[in-house]
Design a protein around this motif. Structure first.
Motif, PDB file in Angstrom:
ATOM      1  N   PHE A  38      53.794  -6.704  31.250  1.00  0.00           N
ATOM      2  CA  PHE A  38      53.150  -6.124  30.070  1.00  0.00           C
ATOM      3  C   PHE A  38      54.123  -6.276  28.912  1.00  0.00           C
ATOM      4  CE2 PHE A  38      51.945  -2.585  27.241  1.00  0.00           C
ATOM      5  CZ  PHE A  38      50.589  -2.836  27.121  1.00  0.00           C
ATOM      6  N   LYS A  39      53.843  -7.215  28.038  1.00  0.00           N
ATOM      7  CA  LYS A  39      54.788  -7.578  26.987  1.00  0.00           C
ATOM      8  C   LYS A  39      54.029  -7.835  25.684  1.00  0.00           C
ATOM      9  CE  LYS A  39      58.583 -10.862  26.184  1.00  0.00           C
ATOM     10  NZ  LYS A  39      59.262 -12.077  26.713  1.00  0.00           N
ATOM     11  N   PRO A  40      53.755  -6.777  24.903  1.00  0.00           N
ATOM     12  CA  PRO A  40      53.005  -6.945  23.644  1.00  0.00           C
ATOM     13  C   PRO A  40      53.684  -7.899  22.669  1.00  0.00           C
ATOM     14  CG  PRO A  40      53.136  -4.627  24.264  1.00  0.00           C
ATOM     15  CD  PRO A  40      54.050  -5.369  25.186  1.00  0.00           C
ATOM     16  N   GLU A  41      54.998  -8.021  22.769  1.00  0.00           N
ATOM     17  CA  GLU A  41      55.723  -8.879  21.827  1.00  0.00           C
ATOM     18  C   GLU A  41      55.253 -10.327  21.865  1.00  0.00           C
ATOM     19  OE1 GLU A  41      57.810  -5.194  22.051  1.00  0.00           O
ATOM     20  OE2 GLU A  41      57.084  -6.528  23.644  1.00  0.00           O
ATOM     21  N   ARG A  42      54.649 -10.731  22.982  1.00  0.00           N
ATOM     22  CA  ARG A  42      54.185 -12.121  23.063  1.00  0.00           C
ATOM     23  C   ARG A  42      53.124 -12.408  22.000  1.00  0.00           C
ATOM     24  NH1 ARG A  42      53.526 -13.512  28.010  1.00  0.00           N
ATOM     25  NH2 ARG A  42      53.774 -11.521  29.085  1.00  0.00           N
ATOM     26  N   TRP A  43      52.455 -11.344  21.508  1.00  0.00           N
ATOM     27  CA  TRP A  43      51.404 -11.528  20.516  1.00  0.00           C
ATOM     28  C   TRP A  43      51.928 -11.444  19.075  1.00  0.00           C
ATOM     29  CZ3 TRP A  43      46.987 -13.331  22.257  1.00  0.00           C
ATOM     30  CH2 TRP A  43      46.652 -13.086  23.598  1.00  0.00           C
ATOM     31  N   LEU A  92      40.727   5.069  18.597  1.00  0.00           N
ATOM     32  CA  LEU A  92      41.075   6.077  19.594  1.00  0.00           C
ATOM     33  C   LEU A  92      42.554   5.993  19.966  1.00  0.00           C
ATOM     34  CD1 LEU A  92      37.888   5.773  21.803  1.00  0.00           C
ATOM     35  CD2 LEU A  92      38.621   7.830  20.591  1.00  0.00           C
ATOM     36  N   ALA A  93      43.072   4.781  20.143  1.00  0.00           N
ATOM     37  CA  ALA A  93      44.489   4.630  20.469  1.00  0.00           C
ATOM     38  C   ALA A  93      45.365   5.137  19.329  1.00  0.00           C
ATOM     39  CB  ALA A  93      44.803   3.163  20.764  1.00  0.00           C
ATOM     40  N   LYS A 147      57.655   2.776  20.809  1.00  0.00           N
ATOM     41  CA  LYS A 147      57.597   1.838  19.687  1.00  0.00           C
ATOM     42  C   LYS A 147      56.228   1.872  19.015  1.00  0.00           C
ATOM     43  CE  LYS A 147      58.404  -3.046  18.522  1.00  0.00           C
ATOM     44  NZ  LYS A 147      58.845  -4.375  19.037  1.00  0.00           N
ATOM     45  N   LEU A 148      55.168   1.957  19.825  1.00  0.00           N
ATOM     46  CA  LEU A 148      53.821   2.047  19.272  1.00  0.00           C
ATOM     47  C   LEU A 148      53.663   3.334  18.480  1.00  0.00           C
ATOM     48  CD1 LEU A 148      50.854   1.163  19.021  1.00  0.00           C
ATOM     49  CD2 LEU A 148      50.419   2.272  21.221  1.00  0.00           C
ATOM     50  N   ARG A 149      54.156   4.448  19.038  1.00  0.00           N
ATOM     51  CA  ARG A 149      54.022   5.744  18.361  1.00  0.00           C
ATOM     52  C   ARG A 149      54.735   5.732  17.015  1.00  0.00           C
ATOM     53  NH1 ARG A 149      55.695   8.399  22.164  1.00  0.00           N
ATOM     54  NH2 ARG A 149      53.649   8.693  23.098  1.00  0.00           N
ATOM     55  N   GLN A 150      55.890   5.096  16.958  1.00  0.00           N
ATOM     56  CA  GLN A 150      56.634   5.024  15.695  1.00  0.00           C
ATOM     57  C   GLN A 150      55.824   4.288  14.635  1.00  0.00           C
ATOM     58  OE1 GLN A 150      60.245   3.141  17.093  1.00  0.00           O
ATOM     59  NE2 GLN A 150      61.287   5.089  17.456  1.00  0.00           N
ATOM     60  N   PRO A 180      50.345  -4.287  13.298  1.00  0.00           N
ATOM     61  CA  PRO A 180      50.580  -5.416  14.214  1.00  0.00           C
ATOM     62  C   PRO A 180      50.882  -5.006  15.649  1.00  0.00           C
ATOM     63  CG  PRO A 180      52.449  -5.123  12.728  1.00  0.00           C
ATOM     64  CD  PRO A 180      51.362  -4.232  12.227  1.00  0.00           C
ATOM     65  N   TYR A 181      51.637  -3.910  15.843  1.00  0.00           N
ATOM     66  CA  TYR A 181      52.000  -3.567  17.219  1.00  0.00           C
ATOM     67  C   TYR A 181      50.817  -2.953  17.963  1.00  0.00           C
ATOM     68  CZ  TYR A 181      55.383  -2.965  20.950  1.00  0.00           C
ATOM     69  OH  TYR A 181      56.066  -3.088  22.127  1.00  0.00           O
ATOM     70  N   LEU A 182      50.001  -2.181  17.277  1.00  0.00           N
ATOM     71  CA  LEU A 182      48.782  -1.659  17.893  1.00  0.00           C
ATOM     72  C   LEU A 182      47.893  -2.816  18.328  1.00  0.00           C
ATOM     73  CD1 LEU A 182      46.735   0.558  18.639  1.00  0.00           C
ATOM     74  CD2 LEU A 182      45.969   0.546  16.245  1.00  0.00           C
ATOM     75  N   ASP A 183      47.755  -3.809  17.469  1.00  0.00           N
ATOM     76  CA  ASP A 183      46.949  -4.983  17.800  1.00  0.00           C
ATOM     77  C   ASP A 183      47.528  -5.703  19.018  1.00  0.00           C
ATOM     78  OD1 ASP A 183      44.747  -6.916  16.807  1.00  0.00           O
ATOM     79  OD2 ASP A 183      46.485  -8.228  17.022  1.00  0.00           O
ATOM     80  N   ALA A 184      48.843  -5.846  19.046  1.00  0.00           N
ATOM     81  CA  ALA A 184      49.498  -6.555  20.152  1.00  0.00           C
ATOM     82  C   ALA A 184      49.344  -5.797  21.466  1.00  0.00           C
ATOM     83  CB  ALA A 184      50.979  -6.755  19.834  1.00  0.00           C
TER      84      ALA A 184
END
Length: 535
Positions: free
Chosen positions: A439-444, A485-486, A342-345, A364-368
């Protein structure tokens, strides 16, 4: 006759010294074992000498103890000395916002000073205020200058990408490597250029390590020995030099020499002023410029020695923490391929290889993912403070002591050691919910209003960058660097863990790093398999 009197005097002095030491030790042990902190719940005290120290070194997890004994409990240090461990947000906020009453303890300052000298990470009181004032006034730590540094971040990130592309091409089934090694090299190059205008060429396989890099490596390696930890906690053992002692001293002399050269170069650049057509925009040069400003009163200016001490401080804060954060992000995403995809997309949907600072922050997803990484895998999971006077730490909710009495505050005495578990707060189910350990980035993506407001951190209501007056002034730099970098790495590659995740453990020396549990002697590492994901 005279010799007899001298001998008698020496013997009396020796006996007096022995008696003094015995009384001092007896009094210390009495205070340790009768300290009111033992009223709090906690694990068994362990052996007389070690207390719970060995358990802490061999995988003891503070968060496990917090779950079992509560957000305020007591553990034993050497000779039965109690350590108060807290992750209660109200108690932590009290410590954070009364920083002068709760400075770093002597052992921690000794350990840090051996590595970074008398920089802002070590000093306390008025000296800390003076150093932090210069750094906060330094434009290098503001968003405006961090924006200017983003191209440097991307230059090095793209250099790393090309090296990994070549390795993947030579290994069609996947490139097996230690991710920590690459993250260390790229963040070293970045802090060298952005921090000092100093090119380490760490990513260049044909260039040997620089003197500064070797010096810092030597000092860092020396911090990992058990005897060094004992020396930090028990000053008596500092009287016994070890092989590492000479290594540390030589490393410090080397860092001093290089710091003096960097200071001289920075002063020359500042003296040129507007005549300088380039250069002088690294953080160290801007610090020198701020320190020599005519607007700054003389009594607030740092000495050359103080300025030089910022070199290893920048090195630790701008290199070790970011590389550790990226490695733990890699680890977390290898365990969650769907999140990595999902992040790569999101990243591959960006039309450029080098987005701007604002464009990076608009993902937003990179930040999360970064926020969730720093929540679950804070580079520094715990830190120590010492009470300088009697005080009461307030609690957000009452706790029950060993006698069954409910306490709404904890009385501490001067000299009491307090361990603040940042990770304990970051994964507290009462704050983050039942899925706090996931590990749940969606919480952010849609955080609940006010859920984390009680945590007194300087960034994102987490303690990963500490808080209050001693909060990390370089956190904007670290976040922008990690995002850049990410962005490059997860846009171009797929990452897979090369070992079972059960085989990995972690230890915190300077920062928390992953290790193979059955090969600790090999040092920190994260074995991964890298494959190209370039469309």
């Amino acid at each position: 006759m005279i010799l007899g009197k001298v001998f008698t005097a020496l013997l009396d002095a020796l006996l007096f010294s022995i008696a003094f030491v015995v009384l001092k030790c007896t009094w210390t042990l009495y205070k340790n074992y009768t300290n009111p902190l033992w009223r709090l719940k906690g694990p068994p005290r362990g052996s007389f000498f070690w207390g719970n120290v060995r358990e802490m070194w061999t995988g003891h997890n503070l968060t496990d103890c917090i779950s079992q004994y509560g957000r305020a409990h007591t553990e034993a240090e050497f000779f039965g000395r109690p350590n108060l461990v807290i992750s209660d947000t109200k108690a932590v906020a009290h410590v954070v916002f009364h920083a002068n009453d709760y400075p770093k303890d002597e052992a921690m300052k000794y350990d840090l000073s051996e590595l970074v000298g008398p920089g802002v990470l070590v000093v306390e009181g008025e000296e800390h205020k003076r150093q932090i004032l210069i750094r906060r006034q330094n434009p290098a730590f503001g968003n405006a200058h961090v924006k200017e540094l983003v191209p440097t971040f991307f230059d090095k990130a793209l250099e790393l990408r090309e090296l990994l592309v070549q390795e993947c091409a030579s290994n069609p089934s996947g490139y097996h490597t230690n991710a920590l090694d690459w993250m260390t090299k790229v963040t070293l190059d970045i802090i060298g250029l952005a921090g000092f205008g100093y090119n380490f060429h760490a990513l260049d396989p044909n260039v040997e390590k620089t003197d500064l890099q070797r010096a810092f490596d030597a000092a860092s390696d020396s911090a990992a020995t058990p005897f060094r930890m004992i020396q930090a906690k028990i000053p008596f053992f500092r009287l016994f030099p070890t092989a590492n002692t000479s290594v540390v001293r030589e490393a410090q002399r080397c860092m001093d020499r290089i710091g003096a050269r960097l200071l001289s170069d920075a002063k020359s650049m500042v003296a040129l002023g507007d005549k300088a057509s380039s250069g002088g925009r690294d953080m160290f040069s801007l610090l020198v410029r701020a320190n020599t400003s005519s607007d700054l009163p003389d009594h607030q200016k740092l000495s050359d020695r103080d300025v030089m001490s910022q070199v290893p401080t920048f090195f630790v804060a701008g290199h070790e923490t970011t590389s550790a954060s990226l490695v733990w992000m890699l680890y977390a995403l290898t365990l969650a391929p769907h999140i990595q995809k999902k992040l790569r997309q999101e990243l591959q949907a960006v039309s450029t290889d080098t987005p701007s600072f604002d464009e990076l922050n608009a993902l937003p997803y990179l930040d999360a993912v970064l926020r969730e990484t720093l929540r679950l895998h804070a580079p520094v999971s715990a830190t120590e403070r010492v009470a300088t006077k009697e005080d009461i730490l307030p609690l957000s909710e009452p706790i029950e002591d060993r006698r069954g009495k409910m306490l709404d505050g904890i009385r501490v005495q001067a000299g009491d050691i307090i361990i603040i578990s940042m990770l304990g707060m970051n994964i507290d189910p009462a704050i983050w919910g039942a899925d706090a350990h996931e590990f749940k980035p969606e919480r952010w993506m849609a955080p609940k209003a006010g859920v984390t407001a009680s945590i007194p951190g300087v960034w994102s209501n987490m303690m990963s960058f500490w808080g209050g007056a001693r909060g990390c002034v370089g956190f904007r730099f670290s976040i922008a660097e990690a995002k850049a970098l990410a962005f490059i790495l997860f846009r171009a590659f797929e990452f897979e863990l090369a070992v079972k995740h059960e085989e990995l453990t972690s230890e915190q020396l300077i920062v928390q790093k992953p290790y193979l549990a059955n090969d600790m002697a090999a040092g920190p590492q994260l074995p991964v398999i890298i494959r190209s994901a370039i469309p």
